[in-house]
Design an enzyme around this catalytic site. Structure first.
Site, PDB file in Angstrom:
ATOM      1  N   SER A   1      39.852  38.456  38.086  1.00 40.23           N
ATOM      2  CA  SER A   1      39.265  37.815  36.920  1.00 40.23           C
ATOM      3  C   SER A   1      40.053  36.570  36.544  1.00 40.23           C
ATOM      4  O   SER A   1      41.241  36.444  36.882  1.00 40.23           O
ATOM      5  CB  SER A   1      39.240  38.791  35.727  1.00 40.23           C
ATOM      6  OG  SER A   1      38.869  38.125  34.535  1.00 40.23           O
ATOM      7  N   HIS A   2      39.404  35.673  35.817  1.00 36.74           N
ATOM      8  CA  HIS A   2      40.094  34.503  35.284  1.00 36.74           C
ATOM      9  C   HIS A   2      41.020  34.880  34.129  1.00 36.74           C
ATOM     10  O   HIS A   2      41.865  34.083  33.732  1.00 36.74           O
ATOM     11  CB  HIS A   2      39.081  33.459  34.797  1.00 36.74           C
ATOM     12  CG  HIS A   2      38.413  32.720  35.916  1.00 36.74           C
ATOM     13  ND1 HIS A   2      37.556  33.313  36.802  1.00 36.74           N
ATOM     14  CD2 HIS A   2      38.504  31.414  36.296  1.00 36.74           C
ATOM     15  CE1 HIS A   2      37.129  32.410  37.680  1.00 36.74           C
ATOM     16  NE2 HIS A   2      37.694  31.257  37.400  1.00 36.74           N
ATOM     17  N   SER A   3      40.831  36.065  33.598  1.00 35.99           N
ATOM     18  CA  SER A   3      41.596  36.516  32.441  1.00 35.99           C
ATOM     19  C   SER A   3      42.410  37.760  32.787  1.00 35.99           C
ATOM     20  O   SER A   3      41.854  38.739  33.275  1.00 35.99           O
ATOM     21  CB  SER A   3      40.655  36.830  31.274  1.00 35.99           C
ATOM     22  OG  SER A   3      41.295  37.581  30.269  1.00 35.99           O
TER      23      SER A   3
ATOM     24  N   ASP B   1      34.824  38.128  38.579  1.00 30.55           N
ATOM     25  CA  ASP B   1      34.018  37.817  37.404  1.00 30.55           C
ATOM     26  C   ASP B   1      33.195  36.534  37.546  1.00 30.55           C
ATOM     27  O   ASP B   1      32.015  36.519  37.223  1.00 30.55           O
ATOM     28  CB  ASP B   1      34.887  37.772  36.132  1.00 30.55           C
ATOM     29  CG  ASP B   1      36.014  36.747  36.198  1.00 30.55           C
ATOM     30  OD1 ASP B   1      36.185  36.072  37.242  1.00 30.55           O
ATOM     31  OD2 ASP B   1      36.749  36.629  35.195  1.00 30.55           O
TER      32      ASP B   1
ATOM     33  N   SER C   1      34.527  30.933  41.037  1.00 28.18           N
ATOM     34  CA  SER C   1      35.787  30.525  41.656  1.00 28.18           C
ATOM     35  C   SER C   1      36.681  31.722  41.960  1.00 28.18           C
ATOM     36  O   SER C   1      37.500  31.678  42.876  1.00 28.18           O
ATOM     37  CB  SER C   1      36.530  29.530  40.767  1.00 28.18           C
ATOM     38  OG  SER C   1      36.746  30.061  39.474  1.00 28.18           O
TER      39      SER C   1
END
Length: 230
Positions: free
Chosen positions: A11-13, A69, A72
């Protein structure tokens, strides 16, 4: 000792990756689920090296399913898989992140092979986006073992009890359907079971066929009697 497919959540987070992994692990406590979120500096984004490391850590010998997610994150995951010594040991799947992780973890807990765990995760997209059609009258299943089972836990077939029931069924040679009201669900599907919205204090009907039908009914009755360990 059973060797299970592992999961990596990209995930980006960092908070999101850890939250999804925590939820999936609650549903399947023996499945390795490794979260990889954010950049090396702690910002929003993805970290290629961290994903490469997670793939190795999650692989106990049966392979790894990778969920992501955003686009990218998928690209980072695919690059990490391509750099592996044996890319066939890893599967990057197009699936809703939360639902996909949950059903994949449960499938892995039950001992499913890599391709089956990946397919289960991808199938979560259909289960969560397809409108429920008008259902026909519930059909009669010849030679089935059936039982009315009271849900003794307070919240009924919510997430964790549904996962526990699905894991129990996965271990047996039986086709099991759970009915509540005018709805029915495949007992092997966590999302379908949750979709019944069967609350605590109400009864469900268990319909089982196959070699282990009686054992499936017995185990579900036992789970309900002890409140699904809630």
């Amino acid at each position: 000792m059973t060797t299970r497919v592992g999961l990596v959540v990209v995930s980006h987070s960092d908070m999101l990756a850890n939250g999804v992994a925590e939820l999936a692990t609650q549903m399947a406590p023996d499945t390795t689920v490794i979260p990889v979120g954010g950049t090396e500096e702690g910002g929003l984004g993805t970290d290629y090296n961290a994903v490469v490391e997670a793939l190795t850590d999650a692989d106990a010998g049966a392979g790894v399913v990778v969920l992501y997610d955003l686009g990218s994150a998928k690209m980072t995951a695919e690059m990490a898989v391509e750099s592996a010594d044996d890319p066939t040991r890893y599967a990057v799947v197009d699936a809703p992140l939360v639902e996909g992780a949950v059903v994949a973890a449960v499938a892995a807990q039950g001992g499913a092979a890599l391709a089956d765990v990946a397919s289960t995760a991808e199938g979560a997209a259909t289960e969560t986006t397809t409108p429920t059609p008008q259902r026909p009258a519930l059909h009669v299943v010849p030679d089935a073992t059936t039982a009315e089972v009271l849900l003794t836990n307070e919240v009924g077939l919510h997430a964790r009890p549904a996962a526990l029931l699905a894991r129990t069924v996965a271990e047996l040679d039986a086709d099991v359907t759970i009915r509540y009201g005018t709805e029915e669900a495949n007992a092997a599907s966590v999302l379908a079971l949750m979709g019944l919205s069967a609350p605590g204090g109400k009864s469900i009907t268990v319909v089982a066929t196959g070699k282990d039908a009686a054992e499936a009914v017995r185990r579900i009755q036992e789970l309900a009697e002890r409140g699904f360990d809630d």
